[in-house]
Scaffold this motif. Structure first.
Motif, PDB file in Angstrom:
ATOM      1  N   PRO A 194     -23.291 -19.116  51.721  1.00  0.00           N
ATOM      2  CA  PRO A 194     -24.554 -17.819  51.904  1.00  0.00           C
ATOM      3  C   PRO A 194     -24.318 -17.159  53.164  1.00  0.00           C
ATOM      4  O   PRO A 194     -23.846 -15.923  53.408  1.00  0.00           O
ATOM      5  CB  PRO A 194     -25.924 -17.399  50.930  1.00  0.00           C
ATOM      6  CG  PRO A 194     -25.624 -18.850  50.257  1.00  0.00           C
ATOM      7  CD  PRO A 194     -24.568 -19.696  50.916  1.00  0.00           C
ATOM      8  N   GLU A 195     -24.246 -17.947  54.096  1.00  0.00           N
ATOM      9  CA  GLU A 195     -24.818 -17.771  55.460  1.00  0.00           C
ATOM     10  C   GLU A 195     -23.180 -16.782  55.926  1.00  0.00           C
ATOM     11  O   GLU A 195     -23.094 -15.825  57.165  1.00  0.00           O
ATOM     12  CB  GLU A 195     -24.678 -17.962  56.715  1.00  0.00           C
ATOM     13  CG  GLU A 195     -24.979 -18.315  57.656  1.00  0.00           C
ATOM     14  CD  GLU A 195     -25.408 -17.238  58.336  1.00  0.00           C
ATOM     15  OE1 GLU A 195     -25.314 -16.146  59.584  1.00  0.00           O
ATOM     16  OE2 GLU A 195     -27.040 -17.245  57.923  1.00  0.00           O
ATOM     17  N   ILE A 196     -21.855 -17.231  55.256  1.00  0.00           N
ATOM     18  CA  ILE A 196     -21.102 -16.907  55.275  1.00  0.00           C
ATOM     19  C   ILE A 196     -20.846 -14.617  55.589  1.00  0.00           C
ATOM     20  O   ILE A 196     -20.128 -14.382  55.708  1.00  0.00           O
ATOM     21  CB  ILE A 196     -19.872 -17.087  54.922  1.00  0.00           C
ATOM     22  CG1 ILE A 196     -19.464 -18.196  55.066  1.00  0.00           C
ATOM     23  CG2 ILE A 196     -18.044 -16.654  54.625  1.00  0.00           C
ATOM     24  CD1 ILE A 196     -18.558 -18.992  55.789  1.00  0.00           C
ATOM     25  N   VAL A 197     -21.772 -14.850  53.748  1.00  0.00           N
ATOM     26  CA  VAL A 197     -21.390 -13.060  53.755  1.00  0.00           C
ATOM     27  C   VAL A 197     -22.233 -12.614  55.389  1.00  0.00           C
ATOM     28  O   VAL A 197     -22.198 -11.046  55.634  1.00  0.00           O
ATOM     29  CB  VAL A 197     -22.813 -13.166  52.627  1.00  0.00           C
ATOM     30  CG1 VAL A 197     -22.845 -11.680  52.391  1.00  0.00           C
ATOM     31  CG2 VAL A 197     -21.920 -13.788  51.256  1.00  0.00           C
ATOM     32  N   ALA A 198     -23.728 -13.079  55.996  1.00  0.00           N
ATOM     33  CA  ALA A 198     -24.523 -12.272  56.876  1.00  0.00           C
ATOM     34  C   ALA A 198     -23.281 -12.517  58.320  1.00  0.00           C
ATOM     35  O   ALA A 198     -23.343 -11.077  59.189  1.00  0.00           O
ATOM     36  CB  ALA A 198     -25.393 -13.627  56.925  1.00  0.00           C
ATOM     37  N   GLN A 199     -22.421 -13.362  58.447  1.00  0.00           N
ATOM     38  CA  GLN A 199     -21.737 -13.506  59.748  1.00  0.00           C
ATOM     39  C   GLN A 199     -20.664 -11.880  59.310  1.00  0.00           C
ATOM     40  O   GLN A 199     -20.038 -11.325  60.616  1.00  0.00           O
ATOM     41  CB  GLN A 199     -20.569 -14.428  59.846  1.00  0.00           C
ATOM     42  CG  GLN A 199     -21.762 -16.165  59.997  1.00  0.00           C
ATOM     43  CD  GLN A 199     -20.667 -17.431  59.790  1.00  0.00           C
ATOM     44  OE1 GLN A 199     -19.463 -17.401  59.236  1.00  0.00           O
ATOM     45  NE2 GLN A 199     -21.623 -18.524  59.778  1.00  0.00           N
ATOM     46  N   ALA A 200     -19.595 -11.718  57.929  1.00  0.00           N
ATOM     47  CA  ALA A 200     -19.444 -11.202  58.236  1.00  0.00           C
ATOM     48  C   ALA A 200     -19.931  -9.944  58.107  1.00  0.00           C
ATOM     49  O   ALA A 200     -19.178  -8.760  58.626  1.00  0.00           O
ATOM     50  CB  ALA A 200     -18.603 -11.339  56.552  1.00  0.00           C
ATOM     51  N   ARG A 201     -21.338  -9.637  57.700  1.00  0.00           N
ATOM     52  CA  ARG A 201     -21.620  -8.207  57.817  1.00  0.00           C
ATOM     53  C   ARG A 201     -22.302  -7.659  59.134  1.00  0.00           C
ATOM     54  O   ARG A 201     -21.274  -6.721  59.559  1.00  0.00           O
ATOM     55  CB  ARG A 201     -23.532  -8.295  57.353  1.00  0.00           C
ATOM     56  CG  ARG A 201     -23.859  -6.800  57.342  1.00  0.00           C
ATOM     57  CD  ARG A 201     -25.290  -6.939  57.142  1.00  0.00           C
ATOM     58  NE  ARG A 201     -25.762  -7.776  58.341  1.00  0.00           N
ATOM     59  CZ  ARG A 201     -26.113  -7.415  59.002  1.00  0.00           C
ATOM     60  NH1 ARG A 201     -25.593  -6.161  60.251  1.00  0.00           N
ATOM     61  NH2 ARG A 201     -26.455  -8.402  60.469  1.00  0.00           N
ATOM     62  N   ARG A 202     -22.445  -8.941  60.127  1.00  0.00           N
ATOM     63  CA  ARG A 202     -22.300  -8.527  61.825  1.00  0.00           C
ATOM     64  C   ARG A 202     -21.188  -8.186  62.451  1.00  0.00           C
ATOM     65  O   ARG A 202     -20.769  -7.468  63.149  1.00  0.00           O
ATOM     66  CB  ARG A 202     -23.370 -10.317  62.235  1.00  0.00           C
ATOM     67  CG  ARG A 202     -24.494  -9.909  61.555  1.00  0.00           C
ATOM     68  CD  ARG A 202     -25.116 -11.778  62.807  1.00  0.00           C
ATOM     69  NE  ARG A 202     -24.978 -12.620  62.295  1.00  0.00           N
ATOM     70  CZ  ARG A 202     -25.110 -13.505  61.421  1.00  0.00           C
ATOM     71  NH1 ARG A 202     -25.926 -12.687  60.735  1.00  0.00           N
ATOM     72  NH2 ARG A 202     -24.338 -14.841  61.108  1.00  0.00           N
ATOM     73  N   ARG A 203     -19.974  -9.024  61.897  1.00  0.00           N
ATOM     74  CA  ARG A 203     -18.514  -8.992  62.039  1.00  0.00           C
ATOM     75  C   ARG A 203     -18.875  -6.884  62.095  1.00  0.00           C
ATOM     76  O   ARG A 203     -18.108  -7.047  63.108  1.00  0.00           O
ATOM     77  CB  ARG A 203     -18.014  -9.583  61.345  1.00  0.00           C
ATOM     78  CG  ARG A 203     -16.200  -9.738  62.007  1.00  0.00           C
ATOM     79  CD  ARG A 203     -15.784 -10.363  63.351  1.00  0.00           C
ATOM     80  NE  ARG A 203     -14.935 -10.611  63.592  1.00  0.00           N
ATOM     81  CZ  ARG A 203     -14.263 -10.249  64.879  1.00  0.00           C
ATOM     82  NH1 ARG A 203     -15.034  -9.869  65.897  1.00  0.00           N
ATOM     83  NH2 ARG A 203     -12.977 -10.703  65.494  1.00  0.00           N
TER      84      ARG A 203
END
Length: 98
Positions: free
Chosen positions: A77-86
């Motif tokens: 799930p952290e990949i989703v947060a990383q993508a949002r930040r990106r």
């Protein structure tokens, strides 16, 4: 160490997230309500800067929604947060790879 997620990878994930939301009325309804959009202007809004980050923000705002989406794609799930930040142009978070 894995490379940092590219902007294109983040966009692809956000498009997948939008499809995930749109696949069920009970998922897309709250998103439309929170953004003030309706189905008629959703396509036009999708081309606006920040829209894809907002999709991932919405997914990440609900633990159950986030876990279901990430589980469907077999992602951390952290990949989703990383993508949002990106997509939002924010600095990488503590769990992001440089």
């Amino acid at each position: 160490m894995a490379p940092r997620q590219s902007f294109e990878d983040a966009e692809t994930l956000a498009v997948q997230a939008l499809g995930f939301l749109a696949s069920e009325p009970e998922r897309i309804g709250p998103f439309l309500a929170s953004t003030g959009l309706d189905p008629a202007n959703l396509r036009a809004a999708a081309s606006e800067p920040g829209f894809l980050a907002a999709v991932l923000e919405h997914i990440g705002s609900s633990d159950s929604l986030l876990l279901e989406f990430a589980g469907n794609l077999r992602l951390n799930p952290e990949i989703v947060a990383q993508a949002r930040r990106r997509l939002a142009g924010e600095a990488p978070g503590p769990g992001d790879f440089a």
